[in-house]
Design a protein around this motif. Sequence first.
Motif, PDB file in Angstrom:
ATOM      1  N   UNK A   1       0.951  -1.290  -0.013  1.00  0.00           N
ATOM      2  CA  UNK A   1      -0.082  -0.118   0.257  1.00  0.00           C
ATOM      3  C   UNK A   1       0.913   1.177  -0.092  1.00  0.00           C
ATOM      4  N   UNK A   2       0.286   2.664  -0.343  1.00  0.00           N
ATOM      5  CA  UNK A   2       1.276   3.441  -0.401  1.00  0.00           C
ATOM      6  C   UNK A   2       1.520   3.840   0.934  1.00  0.00           C
ATOM      7  N   UNK A   3       2.754   4.681   0.935  1.00  0.00           N
ATOM      8  CA  UNK A   3       2.840   5.262   2.564  1.00  0.00           C
ATOM      9  C   UNK A   3       2.047   5.849   3.127  1.00  0.00           C
ATOM     10  N   UNK A   4       1.282   6.526   2.353  1.00  0.00           N
ATOM     11  CA  UNK A   4       0.018   7.706   2.900  1.00  0.00           C
ATOM     12  C   UNK A   4      -0.747   6.892   3.769  1.00  0.00           C
ATOM     13  N   UNK A   5      -1.398   5.939   2.914  1.00  0.00           N
ATOM     14  CA  UNK A   5      -2.442   4.890   3.411  1.00  0.00           C
ATOM     15  C   UNK A   5      -1.814   4.240   4.868  1.00  0.00           C
ATOM     16  N   UNK A   6      -0.580   3.577   4.561  1.00  0.00           N
ATOM     17  CA  UNK A   6      -0.041   2.802   5.731  1.00  0.00           C
ATOM     18  C   UNK A   6       0.071   3.591   7.114  1.00  0.00           C
ATOM     19  N   UNK A   7       0.211   4.943   6.654  1.00  0.00           N
ATOM     20  CA  UNK A   7       0.439   5.510   8.055  1.00  0.00           C
ATOM     21  C   UNK A   7      -0.752   6.225   8.817  1.00  0.00           C
ATOM     22  N   UNK A   8      -1.997   6.177   7.901  1.00  0.00           N
ATOM     23  CA  UNK A   8      -3.308   6.633   8.481  1.00  0.00           C
ATOM     24  C   UNK A   8      -3.927   5.844   9.481  1.00  0.00           C
TER      25      UNK A   8
ATOM     26  N   UNK B   1      -1.965  -0.450 -10.460  1.00  0.00           N
ATOM     27  CA  UNK B   1      -1.629  -1.804 -11.413  1.00  0.00           C
ATOM     28  C   UNK B   1      -2.753  -2.510 -11.693  1.00  0.00           C
ATOM     29  N   UNK B   2      -4.096  -2.173 -11.587  1.00  0.00           N
ATOM     30  CA  UNK B   2      -5.110  -2.689 -11.767  1.00  0.00           C
ATOM     31  C   UNK B   2      -5.173  -3.251 -13.307  1.00  0.00           C
ATOM     32  N   UNK B   3      -5.435  -4.656 -13.331  1.00  0.00           N
ATOM     33  CA  UNK B   3      -5.657  -5.232 -14.786  1.00  0.00           C
ATOM     34  C   UNK B   3      -4.342  -5.559 -15.440  1.00  0.00           C
ATOM     35  N   UNK B   4      -3.160  -5.229 -14.702  1.00  0.00           N
ATOM     36  CA  UNK B   4      -2.001  -5.615 -15.371  1.00  0.00           C
ATOM     37  C   UNK B   4      -1.530  -7.310 -14.660  1.00  0.00           C
ATOM     38  N   UNK B   5      -0.662  -7.772 -15.754  1.00  0.00           N
ATOM     39  CA  UNK B   5      -0.581  -8.992 -15.529  1.00  0.00           C
ATOM     40  C   UNK B   5       0.952  -9.001 -15.280  1.00  0.00           C
ATOM     41  N   UNK B   6       1.394  -9.413 -14.391  1.00  0.00           N
ATOM     42  CA  UNK B   6       2.766  -9.311 -13.734  1.00  0.00           C
ATOM     43  C   UNK B   6       3.529 -10.610 -13.324  1.00  0.00           C
TER      44      UNK B   6
ATOM     45  N   UNK C   1      -1.513  -3.234  -5.328  1.00  0.00           N
ATOM     46  CA  UNK C   1      -1.798  -2.373  -6.129  1.00  0.00           C
ATOM     47  C   UNK C   1      -2.532  -2.699  -7.284  1.00  0.00           C
ATOM     48  N   UNK C   2      -3.023  -3.812  -6.898  1.00  0.00           N
ATOM     49  CA  UNK C   2      -4.330  -4.304  -8.426  1.00  0.00           C
ATOM     50  C   UNK C   2      -3.884  -5.433  -9.077  1.00  0.00           C
ATOM     51  N   UNK C   3      -2.648  -5.777  -9.350  1.00  0.00           N
ATOM     52  CA  UNK C   3      -2.183  -6.790 -10.318  1.00  0.00           C
ATOM     53  C   UNK C   3      -2.421  -7.990 -10.222  1.00  0.00           C
ATOM     54  N   UNK C   4      -2.374  -8.746 -11.292  1.00  0.00           N
ATOM     55  CA  UNK C   4      -2.581 -10.251 -11.128  1.00  0.00           C
ATOM     56  C   UNK C   4      -1.100 -10.910 -11.229  1.00  0.00           C
ATOM     57  N   UNK C   5      -0.589 -11.278 -10.346  1.00  0.00           N
ATOM     58  CA  UNK C   5       0.654 -11.688 -10.088  1.00  0.00           C
ATOM     59  C   UNK C   5       1.162 -13.240 -10.084  1.00  0.00           C
ATOM     60  N   UNK C   6       2.141 -13.493 -11.021  1.00  0.00           N
ATOM     61  CA  UNK C   6       2.864 -14.800 -11.131  1.00  0.00           C
ATOM     62  C   UNK C   6       4.146 -14.547 -10.350  1.00  0.00           C
ATOM     63  N   UNK C   7       4.255 -15.423  -9.276  1.00  0.00           N
ATOM     64  CA  UNK C   7       5.684 -15.390  -8.628  1.00  0.00           C
ATOM     65  C   UNK C   7       6.637 -16.555  -8.845  1.00  0.00           C
ATOM     66  N   UNK C   8       7.433 -16.677  -9.517  1.00  0.00           N
ATOM     67  CA  UNK C   8       8.413 -17.972 -10.040  1.00  0.00           C
ATOM     68  C   UNK C   8       9.563 -17.899  -8.791  1.00  0.00           C
TER      69      UNK C   8
ATOM     70  N   UNK D   1       7.851  -0.315  -8.337  1.00  0.00           N
ATOM     71  CA  UNK D   1       6.442  -0.305  -9.271  1.00  0.00           C
ATOM     72  C   UNK D   1       6.225   1.170  -9.628  1.00  0.00           C
ATOM     73  N   UNK D   2       6.484   2.371  -8.727  1.00  0.00           N
ATOM     74  CA  UNK D   2       6.447   3.496  -9.215  1.00  0.00           C
ATOM     75  C   UNK D   2       7.192   3.621 -10.364  1.00  0.00           C
ATOM     76  N   UNK D   3       8.489   3.399 -10.520  1.00  0.00           N
ATOM     77  CA  UNK D   3       9.301   3.514 -11.827  1.00  0.00           C
ATOM     78  C   UNK D   3       8.737   3.011 -13.038  1.00  0.00           C
ATOM     79  N   UNK D   4       8.028   1.698 -12.949  1.00  0.00           N
ATOM     80  CA  UNK D   4       7.583   0.904 -13.851  1.00  0.00           C
ATOM     81  C   UNK D   4       6.425   1.789 -14.348  1.00  0.00           C
TER      82      UNK D   4
END
Length: 409
Positions: free
Chosen positions: A1-8, A187-192, A228-235, A401-404
């Motif tokens: 989560x974003x740092x702002x949401x994390x600290x609230x 990252x919603x809808x992204x396949x990562x 951040x909403x992505x569909x993630x495959x972790x190898x 992820x911000x840079x991507x």
Amino acid sequence: MTSAARSKSLNIVLGVSGGIAAYKVASILRLLTEAGHNVQVVPTPAALNFVGSATWEALSGNPLISEVWDDVADVPHVRIGKAADLVIVAPATADLLSRAASGAANDLLTNVLLTATCPIVFAPAMHTEMWLNPATQVNVATLRSRGSIVIDPADGRLTGSDSGPGRLPEAEEIVSVAMGVLSEQDLLGQDIVITAGGTREFLDPVRFLGNSSSGKQGVALAVAARDRGAKVTLICANVSVSMPAGVQIENVITGDDMHAAVLKASMTADAIVMAAAIADYKPKSTQSAKMKKSEDGSSPRIELVRTTDILADLVTHRNTSHPDQVIVGFAAETGDTQGSVLEHGVAKLQRKGCDLLVINEVGPNLAFGTDDNEVTILTREPASQTTVSKTSKTQIAHAIWDAVIALQQ
Ligand code: CTP
């Protein structure tokens, strides 16, 4: 989560239904209050048979309300749900899932579920047969179709001697998924696709050439992308840390296994992050039986051959068939007489042809196995350089992820 949401500080309702795993929910409560959140525990009457009100009140610092008839002047069956930023139900029993799916309002917790307009996360725990029963699966599908998050239970030891899917996931995992629901979904809808860990190249059935990568950074990248909403495959290659929920896991051992898995998963990927430490060489041959010491005291000679450079192969495929795919490499560098860590990284970005390179300095007590890291993120086109000073691997993951995302715009 974003740092702002994390600290609230959030108003969180922790619903507890009547299963033996209720005793583990004290740890969830602890994690939430330690993070500064205000938690109202709402147990069902059955849950109080497992853990009593004194535990919930002492750990939350809030008086317990468990019946619709408690504190009626305050209309708790409406107020609690409406005031919540997040509702977590753990454990969610088969009965609770059934009542939630059918819209029942026959105790305070189900009233709260009907009045809450915030995200609701269910963490089911029950016997395997109950979880797999079509009635439960239909209820889970119904709740998911209405936007609730239902975490798949873990596979492991259940009450008594049974084991199988149905176990409550670890407290940290439930909190991580629940808080992630509130993250910005950029990252919603992204396949990562992300690789993690370190490959092993076998000399014989028991010995291998490997490295000490723990996989922590790759796992942190997967959790951050999922949040951040992505569909993630972790190898994962020989990862020693526990696996996150809500991520598709593929386990591999060798570089060749990793190569095949990455190429397959990359066909549909919007972004690929090669965080794994992959061996550059492997033994030319693997002995089928355990190697014995030589009788004459001579040292064995082991001939090595190059492994496939998976990152370079991905870049070649991307250039012909997926021009928009973002490919991220990692560079584990030590710096030497030929150049500094940064100089080696800049040269590697050009050599590998990926879009983004995350450079980290490795060595004793640096990067491998630690919880913190310090990296420089380089991009090729347009050329940029961002240093992320020493912070958690979670924060590093978010910076990557911000840079991507910046490259995709
Ligand atoms: N990598 C890869 N396939 C390999 C070796 C490495 O895909 N056979 C990837 C790693 O996952 C990482 C990047 O290449 O993203 C750089 O890895 P690193 O070990 O730092 O660099 P090498 O390519 O091995 O180069 P060198 O050893 O010369 O520094």
